[in-house]
Design a protein around this motif. Structure first.
Motif, PDB file in Angstrom:
ATOM      1  N   VAL A  57      61.591  27.415  43.253  1.00 32.59           N
ATOM      2  CA  VAL A  57      62.830  27.318  44.572  1.00 32.59           C
ATOM      3  C   VAL A  57      62.361  27.817  45.520  1.00 32.59           C
ATOM      4  N   GLY A  58      62.128  27.842  46.965  1.00 31.06           N
ATOM      5  CA  GLY A  58      61.466  28.542  47.775  1.00 31.06           C
ATOM      6  C   GLY A  58      60.072  28.154  47.843  1.00 31.06           C
ATOM      7  N   ASN A  59      59.229  28.652  48.562  1.00 24.50           N
ATOM      8  CA  ASN A  59      57.411  28.505  48.915  1.00 24.50           C
ATOM      9  C   ASN A  59      56.437  29.004  47.700  1.00 24.50           C
ATOM     10  N   HIS A  60      57.271  29.215  46.202  1.00 23.78           N
ATOM     11  CA  HIS A  60      56.727  29.363  45.239  1.00 23.78           C
ATOM     12  C   HIS A  60      56.623  28.543  43.934  1.00 23.78           C
ATOM     13  N   PRO A  61      55.666  27.782  44.831  1.00 22.91           N
ATOM     14  CA  PRO A  61      55.341  27.021  43.382  1.00 22.91           C
ATOM     15  C   PRO A  61      55.368  27.361  41.618  1.00 22.91           C
ATOM     16  N   HIS A  62      55.739  27.479  40.687  1.00 20.55           N
ATOM     17  CA  HIS A  62      55.791  27.431  39.349  1.00 20.55           C
ATOM     18  C   HIS A  62      56.010  26.060  38.124  1.00 20.55           C
ATOM     19  N   ASN A  63      55.651  26.680  37.677  1.00 14.42           N
ATOM     20  CA  ASN A  63      56.769  25.644  36.021  1.00 14.42           C
ATOM     21  C   ASN A  63      57.951  26.158  36.070  1.00 14.42           C
ATOM     22  N   TYR A  64      58.519  25.138  35.320  1.00 17.35           N
ATOM     23  CA  TYR A  64      59.760  25.293  35.071  1.00 17.35           C
ATOM     24  C   TYR A  64      59.988  26.661  34.173  1.00 17.35           C
TER      25      TYR A  64
ATOM     26  N   GLN B 199      58.333  38.726  37.509  1.00 20.24           N
ATOM     27  CA  GLN B 199      58.023  40.763  37.306  1.00 20.24           C
ATOM     28  C   GLN B 199      57.613  40.806  38.616  1.00 20.24           C
ATOM     29  N   GLY B 200      57.967  42.311  38.929  1.00 17.92           N
ATOM     30  CA  GLY B 200      57.728  43.154  38.899  1.00 17.92           C
ATOM     31  C   GLY B 200      56.870  44.448  39.265  1.00 17.92           C
ATOM     32  N   GLY B 201      55.756  44.727  39.297  1.00 21.87           N
ATOM     33  CA  GLY B 201      55.528  46.346  38.858  1.00 21.87           C
ATOM     34  C   GLY B 201      55.222  46.761  36.980  1.00 21.87           C
ATOM     35  N   MET B 202      55.030  45.549  36.609  1.00 25.34           N
ATOM     36  CA  MET B 202      55.310  45.358  34.881  1.00 25.34           C
ATOM     37  C   MET B 202      53.899  44.528  34.703  1.00 25.34           C
ATOM     38  N   HIS B 203      52.080  44.330  35.881  1.00 24.21           N
ATOM     39  CA  HIS B 203      51.555  43.504  35.282  1.00 24.21           C
ATOM     40  C   HIS B 203      50.519  44.291  34.255  1.00 24.21           C
ATOM     41  N   SER B 204      50.405  45.569  35.084  1.00 21.26           N
ATOM     42  CA  SER B 204      49.696  45.941  33.940  1.00 21.26           C
ATOM     43  C   SER B 204      49.902  46.044  32.402  1.00 21.26           C
ATOM     44  N   VAL B 205      51.593  46.226  32.309  1.00 20.80           N
ATOM     45  CA  VAL B 205      51.641  46.544  30.760  1.00 20.80           C
ATOM     46  C   VAL B 205      51.766  45.080  30.230  1.00 20.80           C
ATOM     47  N   PHE B 206      51.969  44.331  30.499  1.00 22.53           N
ATOM     48  CA  PHE B 206      52.330  42.437  30.349  1.00 22.53           C
ATOM     49  C   PHE B 206      51.207  41.515  30.430  1.00 22.53           C
ATOM     50  N   GLY B 207      50.398  41.752  31.630  1.00 16.32           N
ATOM     51  CA  GLY B 207      49.158  41.215  31.764  1.00 16.32           C
ATOM     52  C   GLY B 207      49.737  39.845  32.161  1.00 16.32           C
ATOM     53  N   HIS B 208      51.119  39.587  32.801  1.00 18.00           N
ATOM     54  CA  HIS B 208      51.067  38.742  33.288  1.00 18.00           C
ATOM     55  C   HIS B 208      51.483  38.437  35.160  1.00 18.00           C
ATOM     56  N   SER B 209      50.905  38.138  36.333  1.00 15.84           N
ATOM     57  CA  SER B 209      51.072  38.114  36.911  1.00 15.84           C
ATOM     58  C   SER B 209      52.824  37.563  37.608  1.00 15.84           C
ATOM     59  N   ASN B 210      53.091  38.285  38.486  1.00 11.55           N
ATOM     60  CA  ASN B 210      54.448  36.561  38.731  1.00 11.55           C
ATOM     61  C   ASN B 210      54.771  35.550  39.156  1.00 11.55           C
ATOM     62  N   HIS B 211      55.264  34.500  38.510  1.00 11.62           N
ATOM     63  CA  HIS B 211      55.501  33.613  38.801  1.00 11.62           C
ATOM     64  C   HIS B 211      54.557  32.549  37.766  1.00 11.62           C
ATOM     65  N   SER B 212      53.916  33.401  36.880  1.00 12.87           N
ATOM     66  CA  SER B 212      52.689  32.986  35.663  1.00 12.87           C
ATOM     67  C   SER B 212      52.874  31.592  34.924  1.00 12.87           C
ATOM     68  N   ASN B 213      52.735  30.199  34.429  1.00  9.89           N
ATOM     69  CA  ASN B 213      53.524  29.553  33.808  1.00  9.89           C
ATOM     70  C   ASN B 213      53.363  30.565  32.563  1.00  9.89           C
ATOM     71  N   LEU B 214      54.416  30.080  31.602  1.00 18.11           N
ATOM     72  CA  LEU B 214      54.386  30.203  29.771  1.00 18.11           C
ATOM     73  C   LEU B 214      53.813  29.150  29.322  1.00 18.11           C
ATOM     74  N   GLY B 215      52.387  29.994  27.943  1.00 17.78           N
ATOM     75  CA  GLY B 215      52.258  28.592  27.630  1.00 17.78           C
ATOM     76  C   GLY B 215      51.797  28.978  26.327  1.00 17.78           C
TER      77      GLY B 215
END
Length: 184
Positions: A44-51, A56-72
């Motif tokens: 949606v909008g201008n943020h390309p990502h997989n389905y 996330q917001g403010g929890m990159h250091s906890v879970f290690g994923h950036s916002n809109h990163s793909n699940l694999g």
């Protein structure tokens, strides 16, 4: 999970926003805007990502994923399973309401036919008690299942869901058993 955080598999505030709920689960930190969620929707909008992706917001250091990163890998498999469980849960909810409506209507007809309120009272206790006890049992089961799976990381989601299913069935059957004593 971080201390003071909670996990939700559904967010009632999003149900009536005009769009379908796409969150599979959300971990949020109480008293802050920090959150981590698995999401399933087209970009949606201008943020390309997989389905299937992370919001996330403010929890990159906890879970290690950036916002809109793909699940694999295993996370992608679990995300798909969660999506199917959520869809199945909605279907079973609608079926449950329809079945209970039919049973209450039949019990009301039996009460009128017999001139006795017992069939309707028993079915009312069975229905309300079963929904309430299924909810309480599911809540307890999620807590127990989550605690049992806490060491497995993302596997905790599945053990929590399994505990919720077992607890919900136990609560439902317990209330049904109690209602049987009213009308025997």
């Amino acid at each position: 999970m971080p201390t003071g955080s909670s996990i939700r598999f559904a967010d009632p505030t999003r149900w009536f926003s005009g769009a379908l709920e796409s969150r599979l689960f959300t971990v949020s930190k109480a008293g802050s805007n920090k959150f981590y969620a698995w999401d399933a929707h087209l970009p949606v909008g201008n943020h390309p990502h997989n389905y299937y992706h992370v919001n996330q917001g403010g929890m990159h250091s906890v879970f290690g994923h950036s916002n809109h990163s793909n699940l694999g890998g295993a996370q992608l498999v679990q995300a798909k399973q969660l999506r199917y469980l959520k869809i199945g849960g909605r279907v079973f909810l609608v079926v449950g309401v329809l079945v209970d409506t039919y049973q209450l209507t039949s019990a009301a007809a039996d009460s009128v036919e017999q001139g006795n309120a017992r069939p309707l009272v028993a079915q009312t206790v069975r229905t309300t008690g079963s929904w309430a006890m299924a909810w309480a049992g599911a809540k307890a089961g999620v807590l127990i299942g989550g605690a049992l799976g806490v060491e497995t990381g993302p596997g905790m989601v599945l053990t929590a869901i399994g505990g919720g299913i077992v607890g919900g069935f136990a609560g439902y059957l317990g209330a049904d058993w109690i209602a049987d004593f009213i009308y025997e």
